[in-house]
Design a protein around this motif. Structure first.
Motif, PDB file in Angstrom:
ATOM      1  N   GLN A  18      39.867  -3.566 -12.129  1.00 45.65           N
ATOM      2  CA  GLN A  18      39.444  -4.545 -11.419  1.00 45.65           C
ATOM      3  C   GLN A  18      38.997  -5.964 -12.388  1.00 45.65           C
ATOM      4  N   GLY A  19      39.418  -5.890 -13.516  1.00 47.78           N
ATOM      5  CA  GLY A  19      39.382  -6.976 -14.434  1.00 47.78           C
ATOM      6  C   GLY A  19      37.790  -7.112 -14.803  1.00 47.78           C
ATOM      7  N   GLY A  20      36.920  -6.314 -14.999  1.00 42.20           N
ATOM      8  CA  GLY A  20      35.798  -6.414 -15.239  1.00 42.20           C
ATOM      9  C   GLY A  20      34.373  -6.876 -14.653  1.00 42.20           C
ATOM     10  N   THR A  21      34.780  -6.659 -12.949  1.00 45.36           N
ATOM     11  CA  THR A  21      33.985  -6.675 -12.244  1.00 45.36           C
ATOM     12  C   THR A  21      34.051  -5.828 -10.893  1.00 45.36           C
ATOM     13  N   LEU A  22      33.067  -4.968 -10.792  1.00 50.10           N
ATOM     14  CA  LEU A  22      33.275  -4.170  -9.849  1.00 50.10           C
ATOM     15  C   LEU A  22      32.168  -4.244  -8.728  1.00 50.10           C
ATOM     16  N   GLU A  23      32.450  -4.096  -7.460  1.00 51.04           N
ATOM     17  CA  GLU A  23      31.478  -4.174  -6.518  1.00 51.04           C
ATOM     18  C   GLU A  23      31.806  -3.013  -5.633  1.00 51.04           C
ATOM     19  N   ILE A  24      30.744  -2.032  -5.591  1.00 51.80           N
ATOM     20  CA  ILE A  24      31.028  -0.835  -4.784  1.00 51.80           C
ATOM     21  C   ILE A  24      29.712  -0.440  -4.180  1.00 51.80           C
ATOM     22  N   GLY A  25      29.761   0.342  -3.044  1.00 53.92           N
ATOM     23  CA  GLY A  25      28.615   0.800  -2.542  1.00 53.92           C
ATOM     24  C   GLY A  25      27.991   2.060  -3.254  1.00 53.92           C
ATOM     25  N   ARG A  26      26.799   1.986  -3.350  1.00 49.62           N
ATOM     26  CA  ARG A  26      26.217   3.302  -4.036  1.00 49.62           C
ATOM     27  C   ARG A  26      26.736   4.706  -3.510  1.00 49.62           C
ATOM     28  N   ASN A  27      26.536   4.811  -2.262  1.00 54.44           N
ATOM     29  CA  ASN A  27      26.687   5.973  -1.335  1.00 54.44           C
ATOM     30  C   ASN A  27      28.380   6.124  -1.517  1.00 54.44           C
ATOM     31  N   GLU A  28      29.130   5.427  -1.483  1.00 57.96           N
ATOM     32  CA  GLU A  28      30.504   5.558  -1.617  1.00 57.96           C
ATOM     33  C   GLU A  28      30.773   5.979  -3.022  1.00 57.96           C
ATOM     34  N   LEU A  29      30.464   5.546  -3.801  1.00 60.43           N
ATOM     35  CA  LEU A  29      30.674   5.926  -5.207  1.00 60.43           C
ATOM     36  C   LEU A  29      30.231   7.553  -5.484  1.00 60.43           C
ATOM     37  N   ALA A  30      28.836   7.693  -5.016  1.00 61.75           N
ATOM     38  CA  ALA A  30      28.378   9.297  -4.981  1.00 61.75           C
ATOM     39  C   ALA A  30      29.175  10.011  -4.272  1.00 61.75           C
ATOM     40  N   SER A  31      29.688   9.805  -3.238  1.00 63.99           N
ATOM     41  CA  SER A  31      30.658  10.477  -2.704  1.00 63.99           C
ATOM     42  C   SER A  31      31.855  10.812  -3.123  1.00 63.99           C
ATOM     43  N   ARG A  32      32.471   9.768  -3.739  1.00 64.60           N
ATOM     44  CA  ARG A  32      33.652  10.019  -4.560  1.00 64.60           C
ATOM     45  C   ARG A  32      33.483  11.110  -5.806  1.00 64.60           C
ATOM     46  N   VAL A  33      32.155  10.803  -6.253  1.00 60.42           N
ATOM     47  CA  VAL A  33      32.079  11.739  -7.607  1.00 60.42           C
ATOM     48  C   VAL A  33      31.426  12.992  -6.927  1.00 60.42           C
ATOM     49  N   GLY A  34      30.892  13.297  -5.739  1.00 62.75           N
ATOM     50  CA  GLY A  34      30.228  14.313  -5.545  1.00 62.75           C
ATOM     51  C   GLY A  34      28.865  14.600  -6.129  1.00 62.75           C
ATOM     52  N   CYS A  35      28.090  13.567  -5.926  1.00 64.38           N
ATOM     53  CA  CYS A  35      27.005  13.692  -6.639  1.00 64.38           C
ATOM     54  C   CYS A  35      25.925  12.860  -5.600  1.00 64.38           C
ATOM     55  N   VAL A  36      24.616  13.033  -5.757  1.00 67.82           N
ATOM     56  CA  VAL A  36      23.635  11.973  -4.985  1.00 67.82           C
ATOM     57  C   VAL A  36      23.397  10.560  -5.324  1.00 67.82           C
ATOM     58  N   PRO A  37      23.165   9.758  -4.756  1.00 70.95           N
ATOM     59  CA  PRO A  37      23.095   8.225  -5.126  1.00 70.95           C
ATOM     60  C   PRO A  37      22.165   8.070  -6.217  1.00 70.95           C
ATOM     61  N   SER A  38      21.175   8.977  -6.527  1.00 73.10           N
ATOM     62  CA  SER A  38      20.018   8.811  -7.636  1.00 73.10           C
ATOM     63  C   SER A  38      20.636   9.167  -8.669  1.00 73.10           C
ATOM     64  N   GLN A  39      21.954   9.895  -8.984  1.00 72.75           N
ATOM     65  CA  GLN A  39      22.550  10.151 -10.056  1.00 72.75           C
ATOM     66  C   GLN A  39      23.413   8.883 -10.568  1.00 72.75           C
ATOM     67  N   ILE A  40      23.811   8.287  -9.663  1.00 79.77           N
ATOM     68  CA  ILE A  40      24.447   7.062  -9.720  1.00 79.77           C
ATOM     69  C   ILE A  40      23.498   5.966 -10.319  1.00 79.77           C
ATOM     70  N   ASN A  41      22.273   5.930  -9.841  1.00 81.25           N
ATOM     71  CA  ASN A  41      21.433   4.740 -10.393  1.00 81.25           C
ATOM     72  C   ASN A  41      21.018   5.345 -11.892  1.00 81.25           C
ATOM     73  N   TYR A  42      20.770   6.420 -12.123  1.00 81.98           N
ATOM     74  CA  TYR A  42      20.630   7.160 -13.514  1.00 81.98           C
ATOM     75  C   TYR A  42      21.722   6.489 -14.555  1.00 81.98           C
ATOM     76  N   VAL A  43      22.955   6.726 -14.230  1.00 76.85           N
ATOM     77  CA  VAL A  43      23.823   6.464 -15.081  1.00 76.85           C
ATOM     78  C   VAL A  43      24.147   4.970 -15.517  1.00 76.85           C
ATOM     79  N   ILE A  44      23.699   4.327 -14.252  1.00 77.19           N
ATOM     80  CA  ILE A  44      23.756   2.467 -14.434  1.00 77.19           C
ATOM     81  C   ILE A  44      22.832   2.153 -15.452  1.00 77.19           C
ATOM     82  N   THR A  45      21.656   2.936 -15.205  1.00 72.79           N
ATOM     83  CA  THR A  45      20.467   2.123 -15.762  1.00 72.79           C
ATOM     84  C   THR A  45      20.416   2.725 -17.330  1.00 72.79           C
TER      85      THR A  45
END
Length: 150
Positions: A18-45
């Motif tokens: 997407q050219g260096g900018t991504l906007e995505i729902g935390r829950n959407e990303l978590a469901s794509r990966v098969g994890c809980v949203p808090s794991q997404i937060n951990y990776v982001i931070t």
């Protein structure tokens, strides 16, 4: 492969697509990966930090989203932002993280990266009193950054 590695890789691939900018729902990303949203937060931070050239905007709640922007670190403006963010002192870990981002993005070549890491290491500052190490490291780091600017 660890789940955090899978999440980080997916985010990097989406950012690139997407050219260096991504906007995505935390829950959407978590469901794509098969994890809980808090794991997404951990990776982001932990992996998509300003020191590594990322800007993160986040909104929590049911309609929460993440906006991740990968900054072009070849831009002198970004280098000035990094320069200013160092402040009066910087610890070795933070300096390494910033250098790693500069290296990963092609600003520092392998040899320059190794020299900068060495120059900012605790080993290089072994004869400096502990209370001054981070201040001196910041001074040296700012000089390194100045040499990278055009």
């Amino acid at each position: 492969m660890l789940i955090s590695d899978v999440i980080a890789q997916m985010i990097e691939e989406l950012l690139e697509a997407q050219g260096g900018t991504l906007e995505i729902g935390r829950n959407e990303l978590a469901s794509r990966v098969g994890c809980v949203p808090s794991q997404i937060n951990y990776v982001i931070t932990s992996r998509f930090t300003p020191e590594k050239g990322y800007v993160i905007e986040s909104r929590r709640g049911g309609g929460g989203y993440l906006r991740i922007i990968k900054k072009d670190v070849t831009d002198d403006k970004h280098l000035m932002h990094v320069f200013a963010s160092i402040g009066q002192s910087i610890d070795e870990g933070s300096a390494r993280a910033i250098l790693g981002s500069l290296h990963e993005n092609g600003i520092l070549h392998d040899r320059e990266y190794a020299m900068a890491v060495s120059a900012l290491s605790s080993a290089a500052l072994v004869n400096v009193p502990v209370s001054y190490k981070n201040m001196i490291r910041a001074d040296i780091f700012r000089q390194i950054l100045m040499s990278l600017m055009k």
